[in-house]
Design an enzyme around this catalytic site. Structure first.
Site, PDB file in Angstrom:
ATOM      1  CG  LEU A   1       5.031 -32.713   8.536  1.00 13.95           C
ATOM      2  CD1 LEU A   1       6.403 -32.203   8.929  1.00 13.95           C
ATOM      3  CD2 LEU A   1       5.150 -33.934   7.630  1.00 13.95           C
TER       4      LEU A   1
ATOM      5  N   GLY B   1      -2.313 -30.726  16.881  1.00 12.55           N
ATOM      6  CA  GLY B   1      -2.643 -30.914  18.284  1.00 12.55           C
ATOM      7  C   GLY B   1      -3.313 -29.693  18.852  1.00 12.55           C
TER       8      GLY B   1
ATOM      9  N   GLY C   1      -1.074 -26.429  18.169  1.00  9.68           N
ATOM     10  CA  GLY C   1      -0.931 -25.896  16.833  1.00  9.68           C
ATOM     11  C   GLY C   1      -0.760 -26.999  15.808  1.00  9.68           C
TER      12      GLY C   1
ATOM     13  CB  VAL D   1       4.119 -29.712  12.734  1.00 10.56           C
ATOM     14  CG1 VAL D   1       5.476 -29.802  12.046  1.00 10.56           C
ATOM     15  CG2 VAL D   1       4.298 -29.327  14.191  1.00 10.56           C
TER      16      VAL D   1
ATOM     17  CG  ASP E   1       6.472 -33.520  26.910  1.00 10.27           C
ATOM     18  OD1 ASP E   1       6.218 -34.521  27.620  1.00 10.27           O
ATOM     19  OD2 ASP E   1       5.754 -33.160  25.971  1.00 10.27           O
TER      20      ASP E   1
END
Length: 569
Positions: free
Chosen positions: A295, A298, A301, A303, A409
């Site tokens: 999905l 980055g 890590g 997803v 964030d």
């Protein structure tokens, strides 16, 4: 009080009582009505001044003070004056010496003016009262219609503007204290039924224009500052015990769990400390989760969309690249943050497990698009959709703050819009409980430069006000299609612009949320409205617009066009 009423009437006659149709005392009656209307205006101004210092704090003392001011200014004094003026006219007709008016003033009462007025003494002091004019039969239907309109429509119009005065005094706060104004006014109208009907008509004719103009001085006082509101809404601080922080376990052989303990479902820790990781199969090389598709990817890590082989549900599996201690701390922090936050618009965390290729966070799978993708693909949101987005996300962040968790964030790519058009807050990857130690990694930038609050960009600790700034910046992006400070060539340039607190020059202009955006994006954290205040303000506007705050924030996204986007760092 009759003496004061007769003195007020004499003053009104001197102030404006021209000897022209409909008559000097008829004009004076309307002038007296205008003077009576000043008292509710004065009461609203006093309440607005009280709120300048107290904000939205409504303890017993302040509530009682507002109630007393409203009752005295709107009910007691006007009622006494209206009845006193009516009594003065009756006395001037029957017993002139007891009326409280001078001989020169009484001499003009016998003057006749317009044909529909006739003798002023008889017109103002010798007719029926309000109740008799409205509820007793009239031979002249035209006269009855005149009283019906004048004695009902004029007070109703005055009630509207008295309520608007109270609303102006209660800006940036709950509206329930306005009842201390409009309820006494309704009682004033009901209890004034004994006033002479003709006198009452002209009193209300003078009352209404001043009620309209009275909104201006109340508005000029202005609402309390956001800093005052934030201070008043902040609960009293209670001494908090130092949270227990267990020492890191010394290097040793993994703890052997008894068979009964291994059979239990592990629970995430709700307090700072190591998050339990289930022993057994996953660490041994076999995984409970079957991965379907990637999905997002980055620097931190990857997803995956995955299926839980034991429970048969679809999940999102967030796997860290580097299995170092800082990475584990970050994963544990995100797990703890999400484990204690229970809100329908916050992504839920299910587990923290050891996968063959690293530590993995098992989360709720959200099908949909990020807010940034929705705006890029479909254009900016309208005011209704943006209001729903703001109110929903403010509620989600407030729920996190209530548990002591900061997101740190908030940005468009961390808001997922599901197929039903509902918004969800994701990626608490740099969230931490207030008071937790910071990351040990050096050079770690907290937040995304285009959406970072000025104080955190300058190195100050994050706070709920920082999350509120980032949410307002996200809403501004949703309305304008660009960050509030605009874009910069490099992330470092954007970070420097944030640290210098450069003005927000790219705000949407044609939006009802413009003023609230300016307040929420203030460079000084203490001057910003709290998330609770923002949510109340936006939900109030949505209610007045006839819209539900929990509806879709954009058009419903069809499943064939959906994609899961979870930006990582």
């Amino acid at each position: 009080m009759d003496t004061f009423a007769s003195s007020l009437l004499s003053f009104a006659h001197q102030l404006f009582g021209p000897g022209i149709c409909p008559g000097d005392w008829v004009w004076a009656t309307s002038t007296a009505g205008a003077l009576v209307a000043l008292f509710p205006v004065l009461g609203a101004v006093v309440v607005a001044l009280i709120r300048k210092g107290t904000g939205n704090r409504y303890d017993t003392t302040i509530t009682a003070a507002i109630g007393i001011v409203g009752t005295v200014a709107v009910l007691v004094i006007p009622w006494l004056l209206l009845n006193g003026i009516s009594s003065t006219y009756r006395a001037a007709r029957s017993e002139p010496k007891s009326s409280g008016l001078s001989s020169a003033e009484l001499a003009t009462f016998d003057n006749d003016y317009c044909s529909f007025i006739g003798n002023q003494k008889q017109y103002l002091g010798g007719g029926r009262n309000i109740y008799e004019s409205l509820f007793y039969p009239h031979n002249d239907k035209l006269e009855y219609g005149y009283y019906l309109i004048a004695l009902i429509a004029l007070p109703a119009l005055a009630l509207l503007f008295v309520k608007l005065q109270a609303n102006a005094a209660m800006r940036r706060g709950p509206k329930w204290p306005t009842r201390f104004f409009w309820i006494p006014f309704v009682l004033l109208v009901v209890l004034s039924g004994g006033v002479e009907a003709n006198a009452a008509v002209h009193l209300w004719l003078g009352f209404v224009p001043i009620s309209v103009l009275g909104i201006i001085p109340v508005a000029l006082v202005g609402p309390p500052a956001w800093s005052t509101i934030n201070r008043s809404e902040r609960p009293p601080e209670k001494p908090q015990p130092e949270p227990y922080r267990p020492p890191p376990p010394p290097p040793q052989e993994p703890k052997q769990y008894p068979p009964t303990a291994m059979a239990q479902e592990p629970q995430l820790a709700a307090a700072p400390g190591p998050v339990p990781v289930p022993p057994g199969s996953s660490a041994a090389g076999s995984s409970r989760y079957r991965r379907i598709r990637q999905l997002g990817h980055g620097g931190f890590g990857t997803v995956w969309q995955a299926v839980d082989n034991q429970l048969g549900r679809t999940v999102a599996l967030k796997i860290a690249h580097a299995p170092d201690r800082d990475t584990e701390q970050r994963m544990e922090r995100e797990a703890r943050a999400l484990a204690v936050v229970n809100h329908p618009n916050c992504v839920r965390v299910y587990d923290l497990v050891e996968e063959p290729d690293g530590l993995a966070l098992v989360m709720e799978y959200l099908e949909g698009q990020s807010l940034s993708a929705v705006v890029d693909g479909n254009g900016p949101l309208d005011d209704i959709a943006a209001g729903r987005l703001w109110a929903t996300m403010a509620g989600a962040l407030a729920a996190a703050h209530d548990k002591g968790v900061l997101h740190r964030d908030v940005k468009p790519s961390n808001v997922i819009i599901d197929p039903a058009g509902l918004a969800h807050l994701i990626d608490f990857g740099i969230a931490r409980s207030q008071g937790d130690s910071t990351l040990t990694a050096t050079g770690m930038m907290v937040g995304t430069p285009d959406f970072v609050a000025p104080e955190t960009a300058a190195g100050a600790p994050a706070s709920p006000a920082s999350d509120a700034w980032q949410l307002a910046a996200t809403v501004s992006y949703a309305l304008a299609g660009q960050p509030p400070r605009g874009t910069r060539e490099t992330p470092m340039a954007a970070l420097m612009a944030a640290a210098r607190a450069e003005p927000v020059s790219k705000l949407p202009q044609r939006t009802v949320h413009h003023r609230l955006l300016i307040a929420s994006l203030d460079s000084e954290p203490r001057r910003r409205p709290t998330l609770t205040a923002v949510r109340r303000e936006v939900e109030g506007w949505l209610a007045r617009a006839g819209k539900s705050p929990d509806g879709p924030v954009t058009r419903i996204i069809t499943p064939q066009h959906t994609s899961q986007r979870r930006p990582l760092r």
